[in-house]
Design a protein around this motif. Structure first.
Motif, PDB file in Angstrom:
ATOM      1  N   VAL A 113       6.012  -6.376  -5.898  1.00  0.00           N
ATOM      2  CA  VAL A 113       6.281  -7.590  -5.115  1.00  0.00           C
ATOM      3  C   VAL A 113       7.431  -7.379  -4.123  1.00  0.00           C
ATOM      4  O   VAL A 113       7.308  -7.747  -2.940  1.00  0.00           O
ATOM      5  CB  VAL A 113       6.556  -8.797  -6.043  1.00  0.00           C
ATOM      6  CG1 VAL A 113       7.226  -9.944  -5.279  1.00  0.00           C
ATOM      7  CG2 VAL A 113       5.258  -9.295  -6.667  1.00  0.00           C
ATOM      8  N   PRO A 114       8.579  -6.791  -4.519  1.00  0.00           N
ATOM      9  CA  PRO A 114       9.657  -6.616  -3.537  1.00  0.00           C
ATOM     10  C   PRO A 114       9.256  -5.740  -2.356  1.00  0.00           C
ATOM     11  O   PRO A 114       9.630  -6.028  -1.218  1.00  0.00           O
ATOM     12  CB  PRO A 114      10.778  -5.970  -4.362  1.00  0.00           C
ATOM     13  CG  PRO A 114      10.507  -6.411  -5.765  1.00  0.00           C
ATOM     14  CD  PRO A 114       9.024  -6.408  -5.886  1.00  0.00           C
ATOM     15  N   VAL A 115       8.508  -4.659  -2.625  1.00  0.00           N
ATOM     16  CA  VAL A 115       8.078  -3.781  -1.535  1.00  0.00           C
ATOM     17  C   VAL A 115       7.184  -4.552  -0.563  1.00  0.00           C
ATOM     18  O   VAL A 115       7.365  -4.492   0.667  1.00  0.00           O
ATOM     19  CB  VAL A 115       7.330  -2.554  -2.102  1.00  0.00           C
ATOM     20  CG1 VAL A 115       6.664  -1.756  -0.981  1.00  0.00           C
ATOM     21  CG2 VAL A 115       8.292  -1.663  -2.879  1.00  0.00           C
ATOM     22  N   GLU A 160      -7.158  -7.494   2.627  1.00  0.00           N
ATOM     23  CA  GLU A 160      -7.035  -6.711   3.850  1.00  0.00           C
ATOM     24  C   GLU A 160      -5.741  -7.003   4.601  1.00  0.00           C
ATOM     25  O   GLU A 160      -5.319  -6.213   5.452  1.00  0.00           O
ATOM     26  CB  GLU A 160      -8.235  -6.966   4.766  1.00  0.00           C
ATOM     27  CG  GLU A 160      -9.553  -6.430   4.230  1.00  0.00           C
ATOM     28  CD  GLU A 160      -9.653  -4.914   4.308  1.00  0.00           C
ATOM     29  OE1 GLU A 160      -8.954  -4.316   5.162  1.00  0.00           O
ATOM     30  OE2 GLU A 160     -10.421  -4.325   3.519  1.00  0.00           O
ATOM     31  N   ARG A 161      -5.078  -8.122   4.288  1.00  0.00           N
ATOM     32  CA  ARG A 161      -3.808  -8.411   4.948  1.00  0.00           C
ATOM     33  C   ARG A 161      -2.712  -7.455   4.481  1.00  0.00           C
ATOM     34  O   ARG A 161      -1.728  -7.241   5.198  1.00  0.00           O
ATOM     35  CB  ARG A 161      -3.410  -9.870   4.686  1.00  0.00           C
ATOM     36  CG  ARG A 161      -4.326 -10.882   5.373  1.00  0.00           C
ATOM     37  CD  ARG A 161      -4.009 -12.304   4.952  1.00  0.00           C
ATOM     38  NE  ARG A 161      -4.362 -12.554   3.557  1.00  0.00           N
ATOM     39  CZ  ARG A 161      -4.198 -13.724   2.945  1.00  0.00           C
ATOM     40  NH1 ARG A 161      -3.669 -14.755   3.617  1.00  0.00           N
ATOM     41  NH2 ARG A 161      -4.552 -13.881   1.677  1.00  0.00           N
ATOM     42  N   PHE A 162      -2.882  -6.867   3.294  1.00  0.00           N
ATOM     43  CA  PHE A 162      -1.975  -5.809   2.841  1.00  0.00           C
ATOM     44  C   PHE A 162      -2.375  -4.457   3.427  1.00  0.00           C
ATOM     45  O   PHE A 162      -1.529  -3.674   3.853  1.00  0.00           O
ATOM     46  CB  PHE A 162      -1.969  -5.701   1.321  1.00  0.00           C
ATOM     47  CG  PHE A 162      -1.180  -6.760   0.613  1.00  0.00           C
ATOM     48  CD1 PHE A 162       0.068  -7.152   1.062  1.00  0.00           C
ATOM     49  CD2 PHE A 162      -1.678  -7.355  -0.545  1.00  0.00           C
ATOM     50  CE1 PHE A 162       0.813  -8.126   0.390  1.00  0.00           C
ATOM     51  CE2 PHE A 162      -0.946  -8.323  -1.226  1.00  0.00           C
ATOM     52  CZ  PHE A 162       0.295  -8.712  -0.757  1.00  0.00           C
ATOM     53  N   GLY A 163      -3.678  -4.161   3.403  1.00  0.00           N
ATOM     54  CA  GLY A 163      -4.127  -2.864   3.871  1.00  0.00           C
ATOM     55  C   GLY A 163      -5.573  -2.611   3.490  1.00  0.00           C
ATOM     56  O   GLY A 163      -6.241  -3.470   2.899  1.00  0.00           O
ATOM     57  N   PRO A 164      -6.094  -1.420   3.782  1.00  0.00           N
ATOM     58  CA  PRO A 164      -7.511  -1.106   3.566  1.00  0.00           C
ATOM     59  C   PRO A 164      -7.845  -0.909   2.088  1.00  0.00           C
ATOM     60  O   PRO A 164      -6.974  -0.632   1.260  1.00  0.00           O
ATOM     61  CB  PRO A 164      -7.707   0.189   4.345  1.00  0.00           C
ATOM     62  CG  PRO A 164      -6.357   0.830   4.326  1.00  0.00           C
ATOM     63  CD  PRO A 164      -5.365  -0.293   4.404  1.00  0.00           C
ATOM     64  N   ARG A 165      -9.112  -1.041   1.774  1.00  0.00           N
ATOM     65  CA  ARG A 165      -9.579  -0.887   0.396  1.00  0.00           C
ATOM     66  C   ARG A 165      -9.240   0.489  -0.169  1.00  0.00           C
ATOM     67  O   ARG A 165      -8.840   0.631  -1.324  1.00  0.00           O
ATOM     68  CB  ARG A 165     -11.102  -1.111   0.355  1.00  0.00           C
ATOM     69  CG  ARG A 165     -11.809  -0.774  -0.964  1.00  0.00           C
ATOM     70  CD  ARG A 165     -11.575  -1.777  -2.079  1.00  0.00           C
ATOM     71  NE  ARG A 165     -10.299  -1.660  -2.763  1.00  0.00           N
ATOM     72  CZ  ARG A 165      -9.978  -2.373  -3.844  1.00  0.00           C
ATOM     73  NH1 ARG A 165     -10.800  -3.260  -4.350  1.00  0.00           N
ATOM     74  NH2 ARG A 165      -8.799  -2.227  -4.398  1.00  0.00           N
ATOM     75  N   PHE A 166      -9.410   1.544   0.639  1.00  0.00           N
ATOM     76  CA  PHE A 166      -9.207   2.912   0.153  1.00  0.00           C
ATOM     77  C   PHE A 166      -8.165   3.629   1.015  1.00  0.00           C
ATOM     78  O   PHE A 166      -8.511   4.429   1.881  1.00  0.00           O
ATOM     79  CB  PHE A 166     -10.529   3.691   0.172  1.00  0.00           C
ATOM     80  CG  PHE A 166     -11.617   3.065  -0.666  1.00  0.00           C
ATOM     81  CD1 PHE A 166     -11.549   3.096  -2.055  1.00  0.00           C
ATOM     82  CD2 PHE A 166     -12.704   2.442  -0.068  1.00  0.00           C
ATOM     83  CE1 PHE A 166     -12.544   2.520  -2.833  1.00  0.00           C
ATOM     84  CE2 PHE A 166     -13.700   1.860  -0.834  1.00  0.00           C
ATOM     85  CZ  PHE A 166     -13.624   1.897  -2.229  1.00  0.00           C
ATOM     86  N   ALA A 196       1.788   1.223  -3.006  1.00  0.00           N
ATOM     87  CA  ALA A 196       1.779  -0.066  -2.308  1.00  0.00           C
ATOM     88  C   ALA A 196       2.314   0.076  -0.890  1.00  0.00           C
ATOM     89  O   ALA A 196       1.803  -0.546   0.047  1.00  0.00           O
ATOM     90  CB  ALA A 196       2.602  -1.088  -3.087  1.00  0.00           C
ATOM     91  N   ALA A 197       3.353   0.891  -0.714  1.00  0.00           N
ATOM     92  CA  ALA A 197       3.939   1.079   0.609  1.00  0.00           C
ATOM     93  C   ALA A 197       2.959   1.743   1.562  1.00  0.00           C
ATOM     94  O   ALA A 197       2.825   1.347   2.729  1.00  0.00           O
ATOM     95  CB  ALA A 197       5.217   1.907   0.503  1.00  0.00           C
ATOM     96  N   ARG A 198       2.244   2.754   1.097  1.00  0.00           N
ATOM     97  CA  ARG A 198       1.277   3.423   1.965  1.00  0.00           C
ATOM     98  C   ARG A 198       0.091   2.507   2.263  1.00  0.00           C
ATOM     99  O   ARG A 198      -0.469   2.548   3.354  1.00  0.00           O
ATOM    100  CB  ARG A 198       0.814   4.731   1.334  1.00  0.00           C
ATOM    101  CG  ARG A 198       1.893   5.800   1.284  1.00  0.00           C
ATOM    102  CD  ARG A 198       2.497   6.092   2.656  1.00  0.00           C
ATOM    103  NE  ARG A 198       1.485   6.589   3.576  1.00  0.00           N
ATOM    104  CZ  ARG A 198       1.382   6.197   4.842  1.00  0.00           C
ATOM    105  NH1 ARG A 198       2.202   5.289   5.352  1.00  0.00           N
ATOM    106  NH2 ARG A 198       0.433   6.708   5.623  1.00  0.00           N
ATOM    107  N   HIS A 199      -0.278   1.678   1.294  1.00  0.00           N
ATOM    108  CA  HIS A 199      -1.323   0.674   1.529  1.00  0.00           C
ATOM    109  C   HIS A 199      -0.917  -0.233   2.694  1.00  0.00           C
ATOM    110  O   HIS A 199      -1.756  -0.623   3.525  1.00  0.00           O
ATOM    111  CB  HIS A 199      -1.504  -0.136   0.243  1.00  0.00           C
ATOM    112  CG  HIS A 199      -2.666  -1.076   0.247  1.00  0.00           C
ATOM    113  ND1 HIS A 199      -2.574  -2.354  -0.265  1.00  0.00           N
ATOM    114  CD2 HIS A 199      -3.944  -0.943   0.686  1.00  0.00           C
ATOM    115  CE1 HIS A 199      -3.751  -2.950  -0.143  1.00  0.00           C
ATOM    116  NE2 HIS A 199      -4.598  -2.127   0.426  1.00  0.00           N
ATOM    117  N   LEU A 200       0.369  -0.539   2.785  1.00  0.00           N
ATOM    118  CA  LEU A 200       0.908  -1.386   3.847  1.00  0.00           C
ATOM    119  C   LEU A 200       1.164  -0.623   5.148  1.00  0.00           C
ATOM    120  O   LEU A 200       1.465  -1.223   6.166  1.00  0.00           O
ATOM    121  CB  LEU A 200       2.230  -2.009   3.388  1.00  0.00           C
ATOM    122  CG  LEU A 200       2.132  -3.136   2.362  1.00  0.00           C
ATOM    123  CD1 LEU A 200       3.401  -3.215   1.528  1.00  0.00           C
ATOM    124  CD2 LEU A 200       1.856  -4.460   3.059  1.00  0.00           C
ATOM    125  N   GLY A 201       1.083   0.707   5.104  1.00  0.00           N
ATOM    126  CA  GLY A 201       1.337   1.513   6.291  1.00  0.00           C
ATOM    127  C   GLY A 201       2.784   1.864   6.522  1.00  0.00           C
ATOM    128  O   GLY A 201       3.156   2.277   7.621  1.00  0.00           O
TER     129      GLY A 201
END
Length: 306
Positions: A96-98, A151-157, A222-227
């Motif tokens: 959650v914090p990230v 998808e607002r966080f990032g892509p499925r894979f 999680a960070a990479r999911h967010l870019g």
């Protein structure tokens, strides 16, 4: 308390309404490393209990505060304490914090931790600049990305090929004080909270890991999911227990013969003390890195959230 987009967006909005300046860099402090927040100028401090949807830190050495200010020239948020699966939190709650800080404007995440060495050449006081990781909980289905994808966080894979930014890694290696004897390597994240057995350490070495800890991998995913750009730094606090033959002497992984048995820490208090010993040099490294941390990287894969 949940890890949904709505919850993280509410936490981000709460922070934006109170901060003098939005952070662009976030730094997560591992066990005993929370004093890094003392390097911030013009700090604003918030207890995790104040921030909507933030979990509560329950581990000794994790103060449970978010401190926002400037690290050198970089607007920075320092998390004094993180959350772990072994505390009973879900993977989505751990990050959650990230996610909230990314929605508040952060583009670069620095993950620090106190870790145990799995290699004789990587001793207490050394710094492992994480080149790659092995996420054992994630491989077993305990990833913050499990479940319906928003998808607002990032892509499925999301790709994890360069989970840790190569440019930031090279800068960290170049700028690290000589006392840290920094080297690149592979970090393996485990569930904890028990420290590893000698047999488990043998397994982790065979997997290619150089250091082991109970955090970091979920946050990196999680960070990479967010870019976000990610830099991972493991301050080595102890040597993991090694192999012993029947007469109690140490046997190397290659079977070359006996070596002295490395000192292994058995208590969290010893880990905290060892982390504090190396924290001064780690603070010097982060101050030297600060200007580069505030440069948006090319690895960001999604537009800034509203």
């Amino acid at each position: 308390m949940d890890g949904s987009y709505e919850a993280c967006a509410e936490a981000a909005a709460w922070l934006r309404a109170r901060l003098r300046e939005a952070p662009r860099v976030a730094l997560v402090c591992g066990s005993g490393l929370g004093a890094l927040a003392q390097e911030l100028s013009e700090p604003q401090s918030f207890d995790y209990a104040e921030i909507p949807h933030f979990p509560r830190s329950t581990v000794q050495g994790h103060a449970g505060r978010l401190v926002v200010g400037r690290l050198g020239s970089a607007p920075c948020a320092v998390l004094q304490g993180r959350f772990h699966l072994y505390e009973g939190y879900s993977p989505a709650q751990v990050v959650v914090p990230v996610r909230a800080l990314a929605l508040a404007g952060v583009h670069t995440l620095v993950l620090t931790n106190a870790a145990g060495s799995l290699r004789p050449q990587l001793g207490p006081g050394h710094l492992l600049v994480i080149r790659d990781h092995i996420d054992l909980p994630g491989l077993a289905g305990r990833s913050p990305l499990v479940g319906p994808n928003d998808e607002r966080f990032g892509p499925r894979f999301p790709a994890m090929t360069d989970a840790y930014d190569p440019g930031l890694r090279q800068l960290a290696l170049a700028l690290a004080p000589k006392e840290l004897r920094a080297r690149p390597g592979v970090y393996v994240g485990v569930g904890g909270p028990s420290y590893e057995t000698p047999a488990e350490c043998r397994l982790l070495r065979c997997l290619g890991a150089d250091a082991v800890g109970m955090s970091t991998v979920s946050e990196a995913a999680a960070a990479r999911h967010l870019g976000l750009r990610v830099l991972g730094l493991s301050l080595i606090t102890n040597s993991a227990p090694g192999d012993e033959d029947e007469d109690g002497s140490e046997v190397t992984a290659g079977g070359a013969g006996p070596e002295p048995h490395p000192a292994a820490l058995t208590g969290h208090e010893e880990v905290l003390a060892a982390a504090q010993e190396g924290a001064r040099h780690l603070r010097a490294l982060l101050l030297a890195l600060a200007p580069k941390l505030d440069e948006p990287g090319r690895s960001r894969t999604r537009p800034d959230a509203p």
